[in-house]
Design a protein around this motif. Structure first.
Motif, mmCIF file in Angstrom:
data_model
loop_
_atom_site.group_PDB
_atom_site.id
_atom_site.type_symbol
_atom_site.label_atom_id
_atom_site.label_comp_id
_atom_site.label_asym_id
_atom_site.label_seq_id
_atom_site.Cartn_x
_atom_site.Cartn_y
_atom_site.Cartn_z
ATOM 1 N N GLY A 17 -1.920 -16.254 13.667
ATOM 2 C CA GLY A 17 -3.681 -17.435 13.664
ATOM 3 C C GLY A 17 -4.678 -16.543 13.645
ATOM 4 N N THR A 18 -5.757 -15.373 13.668
ATOM 5 C CA THR A 18 -5.964 -14.646 14.445
ATOM 6 C C THR A 18 -6.703 -14.372 12.976
ATOM 7 O OG1 THR A 18 -5.285 -12.147 13.868
ATOM 8 C CG2 THR A 18 -5.232 -13.278 16.322
ATOM 9 N N GLY A 19 -6.967 -15.246 11.562
ATOM 10 C CA GLY A 19 -7.778 -14.843 11.077
ATOM 11 C C GLY A 19 -7.346 -13.594 9.850
ATOM 12 N N TRP A 20 -6.550 -13.405 8.533
ATOM 13 C CA TRP A 20 -6.180 -12.703 8.627
ATOM 14 C C TRP A 20 -6.599 -12.474 6.274
ATOM 15 C CZ3 TRP A 20 -3.369 -8.580 9.221
ATOM 16 C CH2 TRP A 20 -2.433 -8.361 10.495
ATOM 17 N N ILE A 21 -7.412 -11.864 5.787
ATOM 18 C CA ILE A 21 -7.779 -11.637 3.943
ATOM 19 C C ILE A 21 -6.545 -11.728 3.452
ATOM 20 C CG2 ILE A 21 -8.896 -10.503 2.946
ATOM 21 C CD1 ILE A 21 -10.592 -8.923 4.700
ATOM 22 N N LEU A 22 -6.042 -12.780 2.703
ATOM 23 C CA LEU A 22 -5.517 -12.538 1.841
ATOM 24 C C LEU A 22 -5.532 -11.678 -0.042
ATOM 25 C CD1 LEU A 22 -2.340 -13.817 -0.203
ATOM 26 C CD2 LEU A 22 -3.737 -15.599 -0.310
ATOM 27 N N PHE A 63 -14.555 5.578 5.683
ATOM 28 C CA PHE A 63 -15.246 6.269 6.547
ATOM 29 C C PHE A 63 -14.883 5.974 7.729
ATOM 30 C CE2 PHE A 63 -17.367 4.540 2.195
ATOM 31 C CZ PHE A 63 -18.249 5.792 2.394
ATOM 32 N N GLU A 64 -15.294 5.229 8.752
ATOM 33 C CA GLU A 64 -14.714 5.440 10.051
ATOM 34 C C GLU A 64 -14.098 4.357 10.187
ATOM 35 O OE1 GLU A 64 -19.086 3.302 10.201
ATOM 36 O OE2 GLU A 64 -18.141 4.634 9.375
ATOM 37 N N GLY A 65 -13.675 3.675 8.996
ATOM 38 C CA GLY A 65 -12.898 1.985 9.084
ATOM 39 C C GLY A 65 -11.738 2.142 9.478
ATOM 40 N N ASP A 66 -11.160 0.898 9.478
ATOM 41 C CA ASP A 66 -9.113 0.406 9.034
ATOM 42 C C ASP A 66 -9.091 -0.419 8.758
ATOM 43 O OD1 ASP A 66 -6.818 1.574 8.735
ATOM 44 O OD2 ASP A 66 -6.110 2.646 11.059
ATOM 45 N N LEU A 67 -7.924 -0.703 8.592
ATOM 46 C CA LEU A 67 -7.404 -1.897 7.922
ATOM 47 C C LEU A 67 -6.099 -2.010 8.423
ATOM 48 C CD1 LEU A 67 -7.618 -1.772 4.043
ATOM 49 C CD2 LEU A 67 -9.081 -2.864 5.702
ATOM 50 N N SER A 94 -1.518 0.890 11.295
ATOM 51 C CA SER A 94 -3.338 1.541 10.678
ATOM 52 C C SER A 94 -2.251 2.140 9.383
ATOM 53 C CB SER A 94 -3.864 2.586 11.640
ATOM 54 O OG SER A 94 -4.333 3.496 11.065
ATOM 55 N N THR A 95 -3.846 1.660 7.955
ATOM 56 C CA THR A 95 -3.621 2.084 6.692
ATOM 57 C C THR A 95 -3.415 3.579 6.682
ATOM 58 O OG1 THR A 95 -5.470 0.820 5.910
ATOM 59 C CG2 THR A 95 -2.763 -0.227 5.416
ATOM 60 N N VAL A 182 -4.986 -8.239 4.951
ATOM 61 C CA VAL A 182 -5.816 -7.250 6.014
ATOM 62 C C VAL A 182 -6.449 -7.835 6.262
ATOM 63 C CG1 VAL A 182 -5.022 -5.554 4.053
ATOM 64 C CG2 VAL A 182 -7.802 -6.776 3.785
ATOM 65 N N GLN A 183 -6.689 -7.461 7.960
ATOM 66 C CA GLN A 183 -8.041 -7.451 8.694
ATOM 67 C C GLN A 183 -8.585 -5.631 8.831
ATOM 68 O OE1 GLN A 183 -5.865 -9.055 12.560
ATOM 69 N NE2 GLN A 183 -6.292 -10.817 11.854
#
Length: 222
Positions: A17-22, A63-67, A94-95, A182-183
């Protein structure tokens, strides 16, 4: 800075329930046979994000991000060391390990038979020394296969459907179909994603939203 937008479906109720991209509904036999600009909860099994949309999210890993990736499993569990409610969902915090897998790294298309595959030695898919998420190297009807029996695992957790009761273990599973989400996380300026939308407004409902995963370049995604 080309101002391109992409519409994504935000799942605000399922999982935790925290919000995810389908990003897709992956089928055992066809995988992601249909690629569309926006995947919705009501879309048929086998429908996933088209390459141009997925690549905007995948680029965060460069880059510096993660999924964080999670799947909800649908249908019959066919291969497992004891299918149970604890295998109703999977989460990879972490992907980055998926993106650097030595046999099949997580790439720029969700239509690939295998999203990520890593082995301790060779890439034959034998010997119980491999990790897979999702898919299977040598069998076209096992595209919803998840395995974690390599030594340097993907840190994949099997969970209840609401992403509680998670545990990391070495095992393998296959379902008829899975819905994948993914988030986004990023050091410094956090890009807008479903989790951020939900955190800012807990009453947000599931639907299509505009996000901006690459804020440095000004690109947006709907």
């Amino acid at each position: 800075a080309n101002g391109d937008t992409l519409d994504i479906y935000c799942e605000m109720d399922a999982l935790d329930g925290t919000g995810w991209i389908l990003i897709g509904h992956r089928d055992k036999r066809s995988g992601c046979g249909t690629l569309v600009p926006t995947v919705k909860a009501s879309d048929a099994v086998g429908t996933c994000l088209q390459d141009s949309a997925w690549q905007k999210l995948r680029a965060i890993l460069d880059f510096e991000g993660d999924l964080t990736m999670a799947t909800i499993n649908h249908g019959t569990c066919e291969y497992s060391s004891g299918c149970s409610p604890a295998a109703a969902a999977f989460k990879v915090g972490s992907t980055r390990k998926l993106a650097t897998a030595n046999c099949v790294p997580l790439g720029g298309t969700l239509s690939a038979d295998t999203w990520a595959h890593h082995e301790d030695s060779e890439c034959a898919g034998t010997g119980n020394d491999y990790c897979t998420f999702l898919g299977y190297k040598d069998s076209a009807d096992r595209r919803t296969y998840a395995s974690q029996v390599c030594s340097d695992t993907f840190d994949m957790e099997s969970c209840d459907a609401d992403l509680t009761g998670c545990s990391v273990g070495k095992s393998w599973w296959q379902f008829e179909a899975v819905s994948a989400y993914v988030q986004v996380s990023k050091a410094g300026s956090v890009p807008l994603d479903c989790k951020e939308i939900k955190a800012a407004n807990p009453d947000s409902s599931s639907g299509v939203y505009t996000i901006q995963p690459d804020q440095a370049n000004g690109d947006t995604l709907d």
